[in-house]
Motif scaffolding. Structure first.
Motif, PDB file in Angstrom:
ATOM      1  N   LYS A  67     -41.471   8.421  98.050  1.00 42.37           N
ATOM      2  CA  LYS A  67     -40.231   8.885  97.523  1.00 42.37           C
ATOM      3  C   LYS A  67     -39.621   7.798  96.593  1.00 42.37           C
ATOM      4  O   LYS A  67     -39.149   6.905  97.293  1.00 42.37           O
ATOM      5  CB  LYS A  67     -39.138   9.157  98.603  1.00 42.37           C
ATOM      6  N   ASP A  68     -39.795   7.887  95.318  1.00 36.80           N
ATOM      7  CA  ASP A  68     -39.056   7.002  94.660  1.00 36.80           C
ATOM      8  C   ASP A  68     -39.626   5.479  95.006  1.00 36.80           C
ATOM      9  O   ASP A  68     -38.701   4.639  94.754  1.00 36.80           O
ATOM     10  CB  ASP A  68     -37.522   6.850  94.408  1.00 36.80           C
ATOM     11  N   GLY A  69     -40.936   5.493  95.195  1.00 36.95           N
ATOM     12  CA  GLY A  69     -41.462   4.155  95.630  1.00 36.95           C
ATOM     13  C   GLY A  69     -41.237   3.561  96.833  1.00 36.95           C
ATOM     14  O   GLY A  69     -41.778   2.515  97.193  1.00 36.95           O
ATOM     15  N   VAL A  70     -40.731   4.514  97.859  1.00 32.57           N
ATOM     16  CA  VAL A  70     -40.535   4.195  99.149  1.00 32.57           C
ATOM     17  C   VAL A  70     -41.502   4.988 100.205  1.00 32.57           C
ATOM     18  O   VAL A  70     -41.350   6.221  99.769  1.00 32.57           O
ATOM     19  CB  VAL A  70     -39.076   4.245  99.448  1.00 32.57           C
ATOM     20  N   ASP A  71     -42.079   4.349 100.875  1.00 29.96           N
ATOM     21  CA  ASP A  71     -42.889   5.278 101.898  1.00 29.96           C
ATOM     22  C   ASP A  71     -42.144   6.126 102.833  1.00 29.96           C
ATOM     23  O   ASP A  71     -41.291   5.350 103.396  1.00 29.96           O
ATOM     24  CB  ASP A  71     -43.954   4.296 102.535  1.00 29.96           C
ATOM     25  N   LYS A  72     -42.462   7.183 103.177  1.00 27.34           N
ATOM     26  CA  LYS A  72     -41.557   8.150 103.929  1.00 27.34           C
ATOM     27  C   LYS A  72     -42.721   8.621 104.853  1.00 27.34           C
ATOM     28  O   LYS A  72     -43.621   9.552 104.796  1.00 27.34           O
ATOM     29  CB  LYS A  72     -40.974   9.381 103.680  1.00 27.34           C
ATOM     30  N   THR A  73     -42.969   8.071 105.886  1.00 30.19           N
ATOM     31  CA  THR A  73     -44.004   8.391 107.137  1.00 30.19           C
ATOM     32  C   THR A  73     -43.727   9.589 107.704  1.00 30.19           C
ATOM     33  O   THR A  73     -42.493   9.881 108.304  1.00 30.19           O
ATOM     34  CB  THR A  73     -44.149   7.053 108.253  1.00 30.19           C
ATOM     35  N   VAL A  74     -44.491  10.604 107.749  1.00 34.80           N
ATOM     36  CA  VAL A  74     -44.388  11.995 108.259  1.00 34.80           C
ATOM     37  C   VAL A  74     -44.900  12.143 109.656  1.00 34.80           C
ATOM     38  O   VAL A  74     -44.359  12.788 110.744  1.00 34.80           O
ATOM     39  CB  VAL A  74     -45.052  12.761 107.479  1.00 34.80           C
ATOM     40  N   GLN A  75     -46.000  11.321 110.093  1.00 37.70           N
ATOM     41  CA  GLN A  75     -46.688  11.457 111.375  1.00 37.70           C
ATOM     42  C   GLN A  75     -47.775  10.433 111.497  1.00 37.70           C
ATOM     43  O   GLN A  75     -48.318   9.877 110.667  1.00 37.70           O
ATOM     44  CB  GLN A  75     -47.387  12.913 111.547  1.00 37.70           C
ATOM     45  N   PHE A  76     -47.890  10.231 112.721  1.00 35.71           N
ATOM     46  CA  PHE A  76     -49.177   9.309 113.248  1.00 35.71           C
ATOM     47  C   PHE A  76     -50.227   9.878 113.981  1.00 35.71           C
ATOM     48  O   PHE A  76     -49.701  10.913 114.753  1.00 35.71           O
ATOM     49  CB  PHE A  76     -48.651   8.398 114.137  1.00 35.71           C
ATOM     50  N   PHE A  77     -51.407   9.692 113.811  1.00 30.39           N
ATOM     51  CA  PHE A  77     -52.648  10.285 114.631  1.00 30.39           C
ATOM     52  C   PHE A  77     -53.375   9.095 115.063  1.00 30.39           C
ATOM     53  O   PHE A  77     -53.519   7.910 114.557  1.00 30.39           O
ATOM     54  CB  PHE A  77     -53.250  11.158 113.682  1.00 30.39           C
ATOM     55  N   PHE A  78     -53.985   9.279 116.469  1.00 32.03           N
ATOM     56  CA  PHE A  78     -54.518   8.297 117.051  1.00 32.03           C
ATOM     57  C   PHE A  78     -55.721   8.731 117.607  1.00 32.03           C
ATOM     58  O   PHE A  78     -56.314   9.814 117.212  1.00 32.03           O
ATOM     59  CB  PHE A  78     -53.887   7.884 118.523  1.00 32.03           C
ATOM     60  N   GLU A  79     -56.645   8.085 118.560  1.00 36.31           N
ATOM     61  CA  GLU A  79     -57.989   8.346 118.996  1.00 36.31           C
ATOM     62  C   GLU A  79     -58.234   9.920 119.388  1.00 36.31           C
ATOM     63  O   GLU A  79     -57.001  10.403 119.830  1.00 36.31           O
ATOM     64  CB  GLU A  79     -58.376   7.138 120.012  1.00 36.31           C
ATOM     65  N   ASN A  80     -59.169  10.441 119.185  1.00 36.45           N
ATOM     66  CA  ASN A  80     -59.422  11.774 119.488  1.00 36.45           C
ATOM     67  C   ASN A  80     -58.782  12.767 119.078  1.00 36.45           C
ATOM     68  O   ASN A  80     -58.446  13.637 119.453  1.00 36.45           O
ATOM     69  CB  ASN A  80     -59.611  11.932 121.194  1.00 36.45           C
ATOM     70  N   SER A  81     -58.240  12.595 117.853  1.00 37.94           N
ATOM     71  CA  SER A  81     -57.245  13.696 117.139  1.00 37.94           C
ATOM     72  C   SER A  81     -57.907  13.678 115.679  1.00 37.94           C
ATOM     73  O   SER A  81     -58.814  13.049 115.321  1.00 37.94           O
ATOM     74  CB  SER A  81     -56.130  13.106 116.986  1.00 37.94           C
ATOM     75  N   GLY A  82     -57.742  14.981 115.117  1.00 39.17           N
ATOM     76  CA  GLY A  82     -58.165  15.098 114.149  1.00 39.17           C
ATOM     77  C   GLY A  82     -56.979  15.673 112.814  1.00 39.17           C
ATOM     78  O   GLY A  82     -56.012  16.124 113.427  1.00 39.17           O
TER      79      GLY A  82
END
Length: 194
Positions: free
Chosen positions: A58-73
């Protein structure tokens, strides 16, 4: 999908074994883009080890939506299903081992699994749980203060706070790193009074 399905639903192992040879295994460093915003998603991503985030610019700034870890898809779902440009970049945030299963093979696998009597219930259960989590996060983002969102993260998903760098957490909460530091300091001072 395959890793946690194998543990949760061993009755479907015959399918996982069939599709494992079609999976591309990748050992990648942190900050590796597995899908870039604007690309059409061609693979379903399975995480064996590591951490991945989905974000948009967003206008050169990252906007994190979600995190994912081991054993996920994960995938950029709309992009993957409808062959549209992805709204998100999917990137590793620590060294990771991931597997890619092409869209063609995922569709073949889904077609085969659809004949299993329990599969529809399995997919509905997994989809409902993920949908509930996303809805809860959306409501929290609208209703709660950043401090309340951080406390919610601490209590409900503490592994994120333990493993993910502060600037990514700040992005996920919708605040600056400085603001998150203030929230953490305020909470630490509050604990000192007890």
């Amino acid at each position: 999908m395959i890793f946690h399905f194998r543990e949760q639903f061993p009755q479907l192992n015959v399918y996982w074994e069939k599709y494992l040879p079609h999976m591309q295994r990748m050992e990648v460093p942190a900050k590796t883009a597995l899908l870039k915003e604007g690309q059409v998603s061609q693979n379903y991503i399975l995480i064996e080890t590591g951490c991945v985030r989905a974000y948009f610019d967003k206008d050169g700034v990252d906007k994190t939506v979600q995190f994912f870890f081991e054993n996920s898809g994960l995938s950029s779902f709309d992009s993957f299903v409808n062959e549209l440009p992805s709204l998100f970049t999917i990137e590793t945030i620590e060294p990771s081992v991931v597997y890619l299963l092409s869209r063609t093979h995922v569709l073949e696998l889904m077609d085969e699994l659809s004949h299993e009597p329990s599969f529809v219930q399995i997919i509905l259960g997994i989809s409902a749980a993920r949908h509930k989590r996303y809805n809860d996060e959306l409501v929290s983002f609208i209703r709660d203060t950043p401090e309340e969102r951080y406390l919610r993260l601490l209590t409900q998903r503490p592994h994120i706070v333990k493993r993910v760098q502060q600037h990514y957490i700040a992005s996920y909460l919708g605040v600056s790193s400085v603001h998150l530091s203030r929230i953490k300091s305020k909470l630490a001072r509050g604990r000192e009074h007890f």
